[in-house]
Design a protein around this motif. Structure first.
Motif, PDB file in Angstrom:
ATOM      1  N   CYS A 223      60.533   0.663 -55.602  1.00 46.84           N
ATOM      2  CA  CYS A 223      60.191   1.854 -54.823  1.00 46.84           C
ATOM      3  C   CYS A 223      60.689   1.655 -53.400  1.00 46.84           C
ATOM      4  O   CYS A 223      60.785   0.533 -52.922  1.00 46.84           O
ATOM      5  CB  CYS A 223      58.681   2.092 -54.800  1.00 46.84           C
ATOM      6  SG  CYS A 223      58.011   2.671 -56.372  1.00 46.84           S
ATOM      7  N   GLY A 224      60.968   2.753 -52.719  1.00 46.58           N
ATOM      8  CA  GLY A 224      61.577   2.646 -51.399  1.00 46.58           C
ATOM      9  C   GLY A 224      63.089   2.620 -51.524  1.00 46.58           C
ATOM     10  O   GLY A 224      63.646   2.698 -52.635  1.00 46.58           O
ATOM     11  N   ILE A 225      63.774   2.508 -50.401  1.00 45.19           N
ATOM     12  CA  ILE A 225      65.237   2.485 -50.395  1.00 45.19           C
ATOM     13  C   ILE A 225      65.678   1.162 -49.779  1.00 45.19           C
ATOM     14  O   ILE A 225      65.351   0.861 -48.630  1.00 45.19           O
ATOM     15  CB  ILE A 225      65.813   3.674 -49.593  1.00 45.19           C
ATOM     16  CG1 ILE A 225      65.406   4.986 -50.279  1.00 45.19           C
ATOM     17  CG2 ILE A 225      67.332   3.573 -49.486  1.00 45.19           C
ATOM     18  CD1 ILE A 225      65.795   6.241 -49.507  1.00 45.19           C
ATOM     19  N   THR A 226      66.385   0.354 -50.553  1.00 47.40           N
ATOM     20  CA  THR A 226      66.817  -0.949 -50.054  1.00 47.40           C
ATOM     21  C   THR A 226      67.990  -0.777 -49.100  1.00 47.40           C
ATOM     22  O   THR A 226      68.648   0.265 -49.062  1.00 47.40           O
ATOM     23  CB  THR A 226      67.247  -1.873 -51.206  1.00 47.40           C
ATOM     24  OG1 THR A 226      68.456  -1.355 -51.793  1.00 47.40           O
ATOM     25  CG2 THR A 226      66.160  -1.971 -52.270  1.00 47.40           C
ATOM     26  N   GLU A 227      68.240  -1.835 -48.341  1.00 42.52           N
ATOM     27  CA  GLU A 227      69.363  -1.795 -47.402  1.00 42.52           C
ATOM     28  C   GLU A 227      70.677  -1.584 -48.143  1.00 42.52           C
ATOM     29  O   GLU A 227      71.532  -0.810 -47.703  1.00 42.52           O
ATOM     30  CB  GLU A 227      69.395  -3.101 -46.600  1.00 42.52           C
ATOM     31  CG  GLU A 227      70.302  -3.045 -45.394  1.00 42.52           C
ATOM     32  CD  GLU A 227      70.108  -4.235 -44.462  1.00 42.52           C
ATOM     33  OE1 GLU A 227      70.682  -4.222 -43.364  1.00 42.52           O
ATOM     34  OE2 GLU A 227      69.370  -5.173 -44.831  1.00 42.52           O
ATOM     35  N   ASP A 228      70.846  -2.255 -49.286  1.00 40.72           N
ATOM     36  CA  ASP A 228      72.067  -2.078 -50.082  1.00 40.72           C
ATOM     37  C   ASP A 228      72.206  -0.639 -50.560  1.00 40.72           C
ATOM     38  O   ASP A 228      73.311  -0.066 -50.551  1.00 40.72           O
ATOM     39  CB  ASP A 228      72.054  -3.016 -51.292  1.00 40.72           C
ATOM     40  CG  ASP A 228      72.336  -4.463 -50.903  1.00 40.72           C
ATOM     41  OD1 ASP A 228      72.771  -4.697 -49.758  1.00 40.72           O
ATOM     42  OD2 ASP A 228      72.098  -5.359 -51.744  1.00 40.72           O
ATOM     43  N   GLU A 229      71.100  -0.032 -51.004  1.00 37.30           N
ATOM     44  CA  GLU A 229      71.146   1.358 -51.477  1.00 37.30           C
ATOM     45  C   GLU A 229      71.482   2.318 -50.342  1.00 37.30           C
ATOM     46  O   GLU A 229      72.190   3.312 -50.551  1.00 37.30           O
ATOM     47  CB  GLU A 229      69.798   1.727 -52.107  1.00 37.30           C
ATOM     48  CG  GLU A 229      69.548   1.049 -53.444  1.00 37.30           C
ATOM     49  CD  GLU A 229      68.105   1.143 -53.915  1.00 37.30           C
ATOM     50  OE1 GLU A 229      67.863   0.903 -55.117  1.00 37.30           O
ATOM     51  OE2 GLU A 229      67.215   1.445 -53.084  1.00 37.30           O
TER      52      GLU A 229
END
Length: 519
Positions: A223-229
Protein backbone atom coordinates in the motif's frame (compact mmCIF):
# COMPACT_ATOMS: atom_id res chain seq x y z
CA UNK A 1 -2.47 12.79 -25.60
CA UNK A 2 -4.73 13.72 -22.67
CA UNK A 3 -3.48 12.67 -19.26
CA UNK A 4 -5.30 9.96 -17.33
CA UNK A 5 -7.64 11.01 -14.55
CA UNK A 6 -6.63 10.27 -10.97
CA UNK A 7 -8.83 7.91 -8.93
CA UNK A 8 -9.50 10.46 -6.17
CA UNK A 9 -12.02 9.03 -3.72
CA UNK A 10 -12.37 5.82 -5.78
CA UNK A 11 -11.89 2.51 -3.99
CA UNK A 12 -13.33 0.11 -6.56
CA UNK A 13 -10.71 -1.60 -8.72
CA UNK A 14 -13.19 -2.44 -11.48
CA UNK A 15 -14.22 1.21 -11.92
CA UNK A 16 -10.62 2.45 -11.86
CA UNK A 17 -9.70 0.02 -14.65
CA UNK A 18 -12.83 0.47 -16.76
CA UNK A 19 -12.48 4.26 -16.62
CA UNK A 20 -8.76 3.93 -17.41
CA UNK A 21 -7.70 6.03 -14.45
CA UNK A 22 -4.21 6.13 -12.98
CA UNK A 23 -3.51 2.81 -11.25
CA UNK A 24 -0.24 1.96 -9.52
CA UNK A 25 0.20 -1.75 -10.20
CA UNK A 26 0.00 -3.73 -6.94
CA UNK A 27 -1.10 -7.01 -8.53
CA UNK A 28 2.21 -8.81 -7.90
CA UNK A 29 1.37 -8.55 -4.20
CA UNK A 30 -2.12 -9.93 -4.89
CA UNK A 31 -0.60 -12.96 -6.59
CA UNK A 32 1.94 -13.52 -3.80
CA UNK A 33 -0.69 -13.27 -1.04
CA UNK A 34 -3.11 -15.63 -2.74
CA UNK A 35 -0.43 -18.22 -3.41
CA UNK A 36 1.22 -18.10 0.02
CA UNK A 37 1.34 -20.77 2.73
CA UNK A 38 -1.32 -19.06 4.83
CA UNK A 39 -4.86 -18.60 3.56
CA UNK A 40 -5.83 -16.15 6.33
CA UNK A 41 -3.98 -12.83 6.14
CA UNK A 42 -4.13 -9.55 8.06
CA UNK A 43 -2.70 -6.20 6.92
CA UNK A 44 -2.46 -3.03 8.99
CA UNK A 45 -1.92 0.32 7.29
CA UNK A 46 -2.93 3.95 8.07
CA UNK A 47 -6.18 5.41 6.75
CA UNK A 48 -6.34 6.46 3.10
CA UNK A 49 -3.33 4.35 2.20
CA UNK A 50 -5.09 2.17 -0.38
CA UNK A 51 -6.32 -0.73 1.77
CA UNK A 52 -9.86 -0.62 0.38
CA UNK A 53 -8.62 -0.52 -3.22
CA UNK A 54 -6.42 -3.54 -2.46
CA UNK A 55 -9.42 -5.43 -1.05
CA UNK A 56 -11.42 -4.53 -4.16
CA UNK A 57 -8.54 -5.75 -6.35
CA UNK A 58 -8.62 -9.09 -4.54
CA UNK A 59 -12.38 -9.26 -5.09
CA UNK A 60 -12.05 -8.79 -8.86
CA UNK A 61 -9.21 -11.31 -8.96
CA UNK A 62 -11.16 -14.03 -7.16
CA UNK A 63 -14.25 -13.31 -9.29
CA UNK A 64 -12.07 -14.25 -12.26
CA UNK A 65 -12.35 -10.89 -14.08
CA UNK A 66 -9.22 -11.46 -16.13
CA UNK A 67 -9.88 -8.59 -18.57
CA UNK A 68 -9.50 -6.01 -15.80
CA UNK A 69 -5.91 -7.15 -15.21
CA UNK A 70 -4.72 -6.83 -18.82
CA UNK A 71 -1.25 -5.28 -18.91
CA UNK A 72 -0.67 -5.67 -15.17
CA UNK A 73 1.97 -7.80 -13.44
CA UNK A 74 -0.44 -10.56 -12.44
CA UNK A 75 -1.33 -11.24 -16.09
CA UNK A 76 2.17 -12.70 -16.52
CA UNK A 77 2.01 -14.64 -13.24
CA UNK A 78 -1.45 -16.22 -13.18
CA UNK A 79 -2.39 -19.05 -15.55
CA UNK A 80 -5.62 -20.41 -14.06
CA UNK A 81 -7.99 -17.49 -13.31
CA UNK A 82 -10.45 -19.59 -11.34
CA UNK A 83 -13.70 -18.07 -10.11
CA UNK A 84 -14.72 -18.25 -6.43
CA UNK A 85 -17.74 -17.07 -4.46
CA UNK A 86 -16.71 -13.84 -2.70
CA UNK A 87 -18.16 -12.44 0.53
CA UNK A 88 -17.08 -8.82 0.98
CA UNK A 89 -17.64 -6.75 4.12
CA UNK A 90 -16.57 -3.18 4.74
CA UNK A 91 -16.97 -2.17 8.37
CA UNK A 92 -16.13 1.48 7.66
CA UNK A 93 -19.82 2.30 8.06
CA UNK A 94 -19.78 0.99 11.62
CA UNK A 95 -18.09 4.07 13.12
CA UNK A 96 -19.61 6.28 15.83
CA UNK A 97 -22.21 3.70 16.84
CA UNK A 98 -23.53 2.22 20.05
CA UNK A 99 -24.26 -1.49 20.51
CA UNK A 100 -27.76 -1.39 19.07
CA UNK A 101 -26.67 0.59 16.02
CA UNK A 102 -23.72 -1.74 15.41
CA UNK A 103 -25.96 -4.80 15.50
CA UNK A 104 -28.29 -3.16 12.98
CA UNK A 105 -25.31 -2.32 10.76
CA UNK A 106 -24.07 -5.92 10.85
CA UNK A 107 -27.59 -7.01 9.91
CA UNK A 108 -27.45 -4.64 6.91
CA UNK A 109 -24.09 -5.82 5.54
CA UNK A 110 -25.02 -9.47 6.07
CA UNK A 111 -28.28 -8.95 4.18
CA UNK A 112 -26.38 -7.39 1.27
CA UNK A 113 -24.19 -10.47 0.93
CA UNK A 114 -27.10 -12.87 1.46
CA UNK A 115 -28.96 -11.18 -1.40
CA UNK A 116 -25.96 -11.76 -3.68
CA UNK A 117 -26.45 -15.50 -3.20
CA UNK A 118 -30.24 -15.47 -3.04
CA UNK A 119 -30.24 -16.45 0.63
CA UNK A 120 -33.13 -15.62 2.94
CA UNK A 121 -32.04 -16.20 6.52
CA UNK A 122 -34.44 -16.35 9.45
CA UNK A 123 -31.61 -16.44 12.00
CA UNK A 124 -31.18 -13.36 14.18
CA UNK A 125 -27.63 -13.82 15.45
CA UNK A 126 -24.89 -12.35 13.26
CA UNK A 127 -22.51 -15.26 13.80
CA UNK A 128 -25.13 -17.83 12.79
CA UNK A 129 -25.93 -15.86 9.65
CA UNK A 130 -22.26 -15.54 8.69
CA UNK A 131 -21.74 -19.28 9.14
CA UNK A 132 -24.86 -19.98 7.05
CA UNK A 133 -23.70 -17.50 4.39
CA UNK A 134 -20.33 -19.22 4.02
CA UNK A 135 -21.66 -22.79 3.96
CA UNK A 136 -24.54 -21.97 1.58
CA UNK A 137 -22.24 -20.16 -0.85
CA UNK A 138 -19.96 -23.21 -0.77
CA UNK A 139 -22.83 -25.64 -1.44
CA UNK A 140 -24.30 -23.48 -4.22
CA UNK A 141 -21.07 -23.16 -6.18
CA UNK A 142 -19.09 -26.21 -5.16
CA UNK A 143 -16.14 -23.89 -4.63
CA UNK A 144 -14.42 -22.72 -1.48
CA UNK A 145 -15.41 -19.24 -0.37
CA UNK A 146 -13.32 -16.06 -0.22
CA UNK A 147 -14.02 -13.68 2.69
CA UNK A 148 -12.72 -10.12 2.44
CA UNK A 149 -13.15 -7.86 5.49
CA UNK A 150 -12.11 -4.23 5.12
CA UNK A 151 -11.51 -1.95 8.13
CA UNK A 152 -12.39 -4.64 10.66
CA UNK A 153 -11.52 -2.30 13.55
CA UNK A 154 -13.64 0.71 12.50
CA UNK A 155 -16.42 0.09 15.08
CA UNK A 156 -13.83 -0.20 17.87
CA UNK A 157 -11.56 2.79 17.31
CA UNK A 158 -13.96 5.51 18.42
CA UNK A 159 -14.46 3.81 21.79
CA UNK A 160 -10.87 2.66 22.32
CA UNK A 161 -10.35 5.29 25.04
CA UNK A 162 -13.34 4.06 27.09
CA UNK A 163 -12.64 0.60 28.50
CA UNK A 164 -16.24 -0.33 29.34
CA UNK A 165 -17.67 0.61 25.95
CA UNK A 166 -14.73 -0.99 24.15
CA UNK A 167 -15.40 -4.31 25.92
CA UNK A 168 -19.04 -4.30 24.78
CA UNK A 169 -18.25 -3.49 21.16
CA UNK A 170 -15.41 -5.98 21.11
CA UNK A 171 -17.76 -8.76 22.26
CA UNK A 172 -20.11 -7.98 19.37
CA UNK A 173 -17.29 -8.11 16.84
CA UNK A 174 -15.77 -11.27 18.35
CA UNK A 175 -19.16 -12.96 18.07
CA UNK A 176 -19.50 -11.81 14.45
CA UNK A 177 -16.09 -13.16 13.40
CA UNK A 178 -16.34 -16.41 15.38
CA UNK A 179 -17.54 -18.67 12.47
CA UNK A 180 -14.32 -18.10 10.53
CA UNK A 181 -12.55 -20.83 12.50
CA UNK A 182 -15.21 -23.53 12.23
CA UNK A 183 -15.80 -22.74 8.54
CA UNK A 184 -12.16 -23.33 7.66
CA UNK A 185 -12.88 -26.33 5.34
CA UNK A 186 -15.16 -24.11 3.23
CA UNK A 187 -12.73 -21.19 2.92
CA UNK A 188 -10.26 -20.58 0.09
CA UNK A 189 -8.90 -17.24 1.37
CA UNK A 190 -9.59 -14.76 4.17
CA UNK A 191 -8.18 -11.22 4.09
CA UNK A 192 -8.65 -8.58 6.77
CA UNK A 193 -7.45 -4.99 6.85
CA UNK A 194 -7.45 -2.39 9.58
CA UNK A 195 -5.52 0.49 11.08
CA UNK A 196 -4.82 -0.99 14.49
CA UNK A 197 -3.98 -4.46 15.68
CA UNK A 198 -6.31 -5.94 18.28
CA UNK A 199 -5.11 -9.27 19.60
CA UNK A 200 -6.43 -12.42 17.98
CA UNK A 201 -7.71 -13.62 21.34
CA UNK A 202 -9.83 -10.50 21.90
CA UNK A 203 -11.40 -10.29 18.42
CA UNK A 204 -10.94 -13.52 16.49
CA UNK A 205 -11.44 -15.92 19.38
CA UNK A 206 -9.64 -19.17 18.55
CA UNK A 207 -8.72 -18.17 15.00
CA UNK A 208 -5.00 -18.63 15.58
CA UNK A 209 -3.85 -19.08 12.01
CA UNK A 210 -3.93 -15.41 10.92
CA UNK A 211 -0.71 -14.41 9.16
CA UNK A 212 0.02 -10.75 9.97
CA UNK A 213 2.02 -9.43 6.99
CA UNK A 214 2.03 -5.79 8.16
CA UNK A 215 5.77 -5.75 8.89
CA UNK A 216 6.91 -8.36 6.35
CA UNK A 217 9.64 -7.01 4.10
CA UNK A 218 8.05 -8.77 1.11
CA UNK A 219 4.92 -6.61 1.48
CA UNK A 220 6.54 -3.30 2.48
CA UNK A 221 5.16 -1.60 -0.65
CA UNK A 222 1.75 -3.30 -0.86
CA UNK A 223 0.00 0.00 0.00
CA UNK A 224 1.20 3.51 -0.69
CA UNK A 225 3.43 4.57 -3.58
CA UNK A 226 7.08 3.52 -3.46
CA UNK A 227 9.90 5.71 -4.68
CA UNK A 228 10.50 3.33 -7.60
CA UNK A 229 6.80 3.46 -8.56
CA UNK A 230 6.85 7.25 -8.47
CA UNK A 231 9.77 7.42 -10.89
CA UNK A 232 8.64 4.61 -13.21
CA UNK A 233 4.87 5.09 -13.32
CA UNK A 234 4.42 8.80 -12.55
CA UNK A 235 7.37 10.43 -14.28
CA UNK A 236 5.16 12.60 -16.49
CA UNK A 237 3.17 13.69 -13.44
CA UNK A 238 6.39 14.93 -11.82
CA UNK A 239 7.30 16.93 -14.92
CA UNK A 240 3.83 18.45 -15.14
CA UNK A 241 3.95 19.52 -11.49
CA UNK A 242 7.47 20.92 -11.93
CA UNK A 243 6.27 23.05 -14.84
CA UNK A 244 3.31 24.35 -12.84
CA UNK A 245 5.46 25.19 -9.79
CA UNK A 246 8.23 26.61 -12.00
CA UNK A 247 10.78 24.34 -10.34
CA UNK A 248 13.34 21.91 -11.71
CA UNK A 249 12.41 18.22 -11.76
CA UNK A 250 15.00 17.58 -9.03
CA UNK A 251 13.63 20.34 -6.78
CA UNK A 252 10.06 19.12 -7.33
CA UNK A 253 11.02 15.59 -6.28
CA UNK A 254 12.74 17.07 -3.23
CA UNK A 255 9.52 18.92 -2.28
CA UNK A 256 7.39 15.80 -2.79
CA UNK A 257 9.72 13.75 -0.59
CA UNK A 258 9.86 16.42 2.12
CA UNK A 259 6.07 16.71 2.31
CA UNK A 260 4.68 13.23 1.58
CA UNK A 261 7.47 10.64 1.76
CA UNK A 262 9.27 8.93 4.60
CA UNK A 263 7.03 5.99 5.55
CA UNK A 264 8.58 2.62 6.35
CA UNK A 265 6.45 -0.24 7.63
CA UNK A 266 9.39 -2.57 8.11
CA UNK A 267 13.16 -2.34 7.95
CA UNK A 268 14.83 -2.35 5.54
CA UNK A 269 12.27 -0.73 3.24
CA UNK A 270 12.37 1.70 0.40
CA UNK A 271 10.61 5.01 0.98
CA UNK A 272 6.82 4.98 0.77
CA UNK A 273 4.81 8.06 -0.24
CA UNK A 274 1.36 8.79 1.16
CA UNK A 275 -0.83 7.91 -1.89
CA UNK A 276 -3.76 10.16 -0.94
CA UNK A 277 -1.59 13.25 -0.60
CA UNK A 278 0.56 12.48 -3.63
CA UNK A 279 -2.39 11.93 -5.99
CA UNK A 280 -4.17 15.03 -4.69
CA UNK A 281 -0.98 17.05 -5.15
CA UNK A 282 -0.66 15.92 -8.78
CA UNK A 283 -4.37 16.49 -9.42
CA UNK A 284 -4.48 19.99 -7.93
CA UNK A 285 -0.95 20.85 -9.08
CA UNK A 286 -0.13 22.24 -5.65
CA UNK A 287 2.00 21.24 -2.66
CA UNK A 288 -0.42 21.32 0.28
CA UNK A 289 -1.67 19.31 3.26
CA UNK A 290 -4.20 16.75 2.04
CA UNK A 291 -4.08 13.63 4.22
CA UNK A 292 -4.23 15.33 7.59
CA UNK A 293 -6.91 17.83 6.58
CA UNK A 294 -9.08 14.95 5.31
CA UNK A 295 -9.90 14.19 8.94
CA UNK A 296 -8.18 14.01 12.31
CA UNK A 297 -9.20 10.74 14.00
CA UNK A 298 -11.11 11.43 17.21
CA UNK A 299 -9.79 8.23 18.81
CA UNK A 300 -6.19 9.41 18.45
CA UNK A 301 -6.77 12.83 20.04
CA UNK A 302 -8.74 11.19 22.88
CA UNK A 303 -5.99 8.66 23.51
CA UNK A 304 -3.32 11.37 23.46
CA UNK A 305 -5.27 13.13 26.20
CA UNK A 306 -5.70 9.87 28.10
CA UNK A 307 -1.95 9.22 28.10
CA UNK A 308 -1.14 12.93 28.71
CA UNK A 309 1.13 13.02 25.66
CA UNK A 310 3.59 15.92 25.54
CA UNK A 311 4.21 17.35 22.04
CA UNK A 312 7.98 17.08 22.44
CA UNK A 313 7.77 13.31 23.11
CA UNK A 314 5.90 12.31 19.94
CA UNK A 315 8.88 11.72 17.65
CA UNK A 316 12.54 10.72 17.79
CA UNK A 317 12.04 7.70 20.05
CA UNK A 318 13.55 4.22 20.24
CA UNK A 319 11.46 1.13 20.89
CA UNK A 320 11.36 -2.64 20.65
CA UNK A 321 8.89 -3.98 18.09
CA UNK A 322 6.65 -5.26 20.88
CA UNK A 323 6.36 -1.69 22.20
CA UNK A 324 5.02 -0.05 19.05
CA UNK A 325 3.26 -3.00 17.40
CA UNK A 326 1.35 -4.02 20.52
CA UNK A 327 -2.32 -5.11 20.50
CA UNK A 328 -4.49 -2.02 20.95
CA UNK A 329 -6.31 -3.20 24.06
CA UNK A 330 -2.99 -3.85 25.86
CA UNK A 331 -1.15 -0.60 25.13
CA UNK A 332 0.49 1.27 27.99
CA UNK A 333 1.61 4.25 25.89
CA UNK A 334 0.42 6.15 22.81
CA UNK A 335 3.31 4.84 20.66
CA UNK A 336 1.51 1.84 19.07
CA UNK A 337 -1.49 3.97 18.03
CA UNK A 338 0.74 6.72 16.64
CA UNK A 339 2.69 4.13 14.63
CA UNK A 340 -0.27 2.11 13.36
CA UNK A 341 -2.17 5.29 12.47
CA UNK A 342 0.74 6.67 10.43
CA UNK A 343 1.78 9.61 12.62
CA UNK A 344 5.18 8.13 13.37
CA UNK A 345 7.04 5.56 11.29
CA UNK A 346 10.21 3.46 11.27
CA UNK A 347 13.29 5.51 10.43
CA UNK A 348 16.12 3.15 11.39
CA UNK A 349 16.90 -0.16 13.06
CA UNK A 350 19.78 -1.18 15.32
CA UNK A 351 20.42 -4.82 14.47
CA UNK A 352 22.57 -5.49 17.52
CA UNK A 353 20.19 -3.97 20.08
CA UNK A 354 17.05 -4.85 18.10
CA UNK A 355 15.80 -1.32 18.57
CA UNK A 356 13.73 0.62 16.06
CA UNK A 357 14.00 4.38 15.73
CA UNK A 358 10.57 5.96 15.24
CA UNK A 359 9.89 9.50 14.09
CA UNK A 360 7.35 11.68 12.30
CA UNK A 361 7.41 10.75 8.58
CA UNK A 362 7.30 14.13 6.86
CA UNK A 363 6.36 17.80 7.02
CA UNK A 364 2.66 17.26 6.29
CA UNK A 365 2.28 15.01 9.34
CA UNK A 366 4.45 17.18 11.57
CA UNK A 367 2.48 20.36 10.87
CA UNK A 368 -0.89 18.60 11.05
CA UNK A 369 -0.14 16.76 14.27
CA UNK A 370 1.14 19.79 16.17
CA UNK A 371 -1.66 21.89 14.75
CA UNK A 372 -4.17 19.46 16.30
CA UNK A 373 -2.39 19.68 19.65
CA UNK A 374 -2.20 23.49 19.71
CA UNK A 375 -5.74 23.96 21.19
CA UNK A 376 -4.57 22.14 24.34
CA UNK A 377 -2.13 25.00 24.96
CA UNK A 378 -3.65 28.03 23.22
CA UNK A 379 -7.41 27.83 23.53
CA UNK A 380 -9.62 30.78 22.66
CA UNK A 381 -7.03 32.54 20.48
CA UNK A 382 -6.29 29.53 18.26
CA UNK A 383 -6.91 31.24 14.90
CA UNK A 384 -4.92 34.32 15.81
CA UNK A 385 -2.17 32.02 17.06
CA UNK A 386 -1.86 30.36 13.65
CA UNK A 387 -1.52 33.79 12.00
CA UNK A 388 1.17 34.81 14.48
CA UNK A 389 3.09 31.58 13.85
CA UNK A 390 3.00 32.21 10.09
CA UNK A 391 4.28 35.76 10.60
CA UNK A 392 7.03 34.52 12.92
CA UNK A 393 8.29 32.29 10.11
CA UNK A 394 9.05 35.35 7.99
CA UNK A 395 11.15 36.91 10.77
CA UNK A 396 13.10 33.73 11.47
CA UNK A 397 13.66 33.09 7.79
CA UNK A 398 15.55 36.40 7.65
CA UNK A 399 17.47 35.58 10.85
CA UNK A 400 15.52 38.10 12.94
CA UNK A 401 14.83 36.12 16.13
CA UNK A 402 14.30 39.37 18.00
CA UNK A 403 11.36 40.30 15.75
CA UNK A 404 9.89 36.80 16.10
CA UNK A 405 10.04 36.87 19.90
CA UNK A 406 8.54 40.39 20.02
CA UNK A 407 5.62 39.15 17.95
CA UNK A 408 5.22 36.08 20.18
CA UNK A 409 5.34 38.19 23.34
CA UNK A 410 2.57 40.45 22.07
CA UNK A 411 0.42 37.46 21.19
CA UNK A 412 0.93 35.62 24.49
CA UNK A 413 -0.23 38.71 26.37
CA UNK A 414 -3.71 38.10 24.89
CA UNK A 415 -3.91 34.37 25.74
CA UNK A 416 -5.99 33.42 28.79
CA UNK A 417 -4.67 30.56 30.91
CA UNK A 418 -6.42 28.14 33.23
CA UNK A 419 -5.17 27.72 36.79
CA UNK A 420 -3.92 24.23 36.06
CA UNK A 421 -1.38 25.50 33.54
CA UNK A 422 0.77 27.34 36.07
CA UNK A 423 3.83 25.17 35.70
CA UNK A 424 6.97 25.36 33.58
CA UNK A 425 6.35 22.23 31.54
CA UNK A 426 3.10 23.56 30.11
CA UNK A 427 4.76 26.69 28.76
CA UNK A 428 7.76 24.79 27.44
CA UNK A 429 5.46 22.46 25.50
CA UNK A 430 3.40 25.42 24.24
CA UNK A 431 6.56 27.11 22.96
CA UNK A 432 7.68 23.80 21.43
CA UNK A 433 4.45 23.50 19.44
CA UNK A 434 4.65 27.11 18.28
CA UNK A 435 8.22 26.69 17.05
CA UNK A 436 7.46 23.26 15.58
CA UNK A 437 4.69 24.79 13.46
CA UNK A 438 7.12 27.26 11.88
CA UNK A 439 7.65 26.41 8.23
CA UNK A 440 10.63 24.37 7.02
CA UNK A 441 12.63 24.29 10.23
CA UNK A 442 14.11 21.51 12.33
CA UNK A 443 13.03 21.82 15.94
CA UNK A 444 14.33 19.82 18.89
CA UNK A 445 13.48 20.02 22.57
CA UNK A 446 16.06 18.99 25.17
CA UNK A 447 18.57 17.95 22.54
CA UNK A 448 21.48 16.06 24.09
CA UNK A 449 24.92 17.64 23.85
CA UNK A 450 28.22 16.68 25.49
CA UNK A 451 27.49 18.92 28.48
CA UNK A 452 23.73 18.62 28.88
CA UNK A 453 20.46 19.27 27.08
CA UNK A 454 19.34 22.41 25.30
CA UNK A 455 15.77 23.57 25.94
CA UNK A 456 14.93 24.38 22.32
CA UNK A 457 17.13 24.15 19.22
CA UNK A 458 15.74 25.69 16.02
CA UNK A 459 17.71 24.98 12.86
CA UNK A 460 16.93 26.88 9.66
CA UNK A 461 18.64 26.87 6.26
CA UNK A 462 21.50 29.08 7.47
CA UNK A 463 21.05 29.60 11.24
CA UNK A 464 21.04 27.51 14.41
CA UNK A 465 19.16 29.19 17.26
CA UNK A 466 20.03 27.69 20.66
CA UNK A 467 17.38 28.76 23.17
CA UNK A 468 17.48 28.33 26.90
CA UNK A 469 14.34 29.08 28.94
CA UNK A 470 14.44 30.26 32.53
CA UNK A 471 11.22 30.45 34.48
CA UNK A 472 10.98 33.29 37.00
CA UNK A 473 14.67 34.01 36.50
CA UNK A 474 16.62 36.35 34.18
CA UNK A 475 17.53 36.08 30.52
CA UNK A 476 21.19 36.59 31.44
CA UNK A 477 21.03 33.48 33.62
CA UNK A 478 19.63 31.55 30.66
CA UNK A 479 22.38 32.80 28.37
CA UNK A 480 25.02 31.98 30.96
CA UNK A 481 23.88 28.35 30.98
CA UNK A 482 24.30 28.11 27.20
CA UNK A 483 27.90 29.29 27.61
CA UNK A 484 28.62 27.24 30.71
CA UNK A 485 27.35 24.02 29.18
CA UNK A 486 28.96 24.90 25.81
CA UNK A 487 25.83 23.95 23.89
CA UNK A 488 27.09 25.77 20.79
CA UNK A 489 30.03 23.37 20.39
CA UNK A 490 27.68 20.73 19.00
CA UNK A 491 27.03 22.95 15.97
CA UNK A 492 30.56 24.22 15.35
CA UNK A 493 30.90 22.19 12.15
CA UNK A 494 27.38 22.83 10.83
CA UNK A 495 28.50 25.67 8.57
CA UNK A 496 25.59 27.74 9.88
CA UNK A 497 25.51 30.89 11.98
CA UNK A 498 24.95 29.91 15.62
CA UNK A 499 22.77 32.31 17.62
CA UNK A 500 22.41 31.95 21.40
CA UNK A 501 19.11 33.12 22.88
CA UNK A 502 18.44 33.41 26.61
CA UNK A 503 14.71 33.73 27.36
CA UNK A 504 13.07 34.62 30.68
CA UNK A 505 9.47 33.52 31.26
CA UNK A 506 7.30 34.66 34.15
CA UNK A 507 4.97 31.85 35.22
CA UNK A 508 3.24 33.26 38.30
CA UNK A 509 2.16 36.78 37.31
CA UNK A 510 2.55 37.79 33.68
CA UNK A 511 2.62 34.24 32.27
CA UNK A 512 4.58 35.52 29.33
CA UNK A 513 8.07 36.07 27.99
CA UNK A 514 9.46 39.00 29.98
CA UNK A 515 12.87 39.48 28.40
CA UNK A 516 15.43 37.87 26.14
CA UNK A 517 19.11 38.28 25.32
CA UNK A 518 20.57 37.39 21.93
CA UNK A 519 24.24 36.76 21.13
Amino acid sequence: MARKLYPLGMQTFELVRKEDRVYIDKTKYVYNMTHADSKCIFLSRPRRFGKSLLVSTLKSYFEGKKDLFRGLAIERLENDWEQYPVIHFSLAGGKHQDEEQLNRFLDYILKENENNFGIKSEAKDANVRLANLITTAYKQTGRQVVVLIDEYDAPLLDVVHTDEQLDKMRCIMRNFFSPLKDCDPYLRFVFLTGITKFSQLSIFSELNNINNISMDEEYAGVCGITEDELYSEMSEDIDSLASKLELTREKTIEELKYNYDGYHFTWPSQDIFNPYSLLNCFSKQKIDSYWFTSGTPTYLIEMMRKFKVLPSTVGNIYAKQSSFDAPTENITSITPLLYQSGYITIKDYDEQLRLYKLDIPNKEISVGLYDSMLPNYVTTEIDEGKVVIARMSAFINSGDIDGALSLLQTFLATVPYCDNTLYEGHFQQMLYIIFALLTDYRILVEQRTAKGRTDITLETHDHVFIMELKFDKTADEALAQIDEKRYADAFALSGKKVVKVGIAFNVKDERNITEWVIR
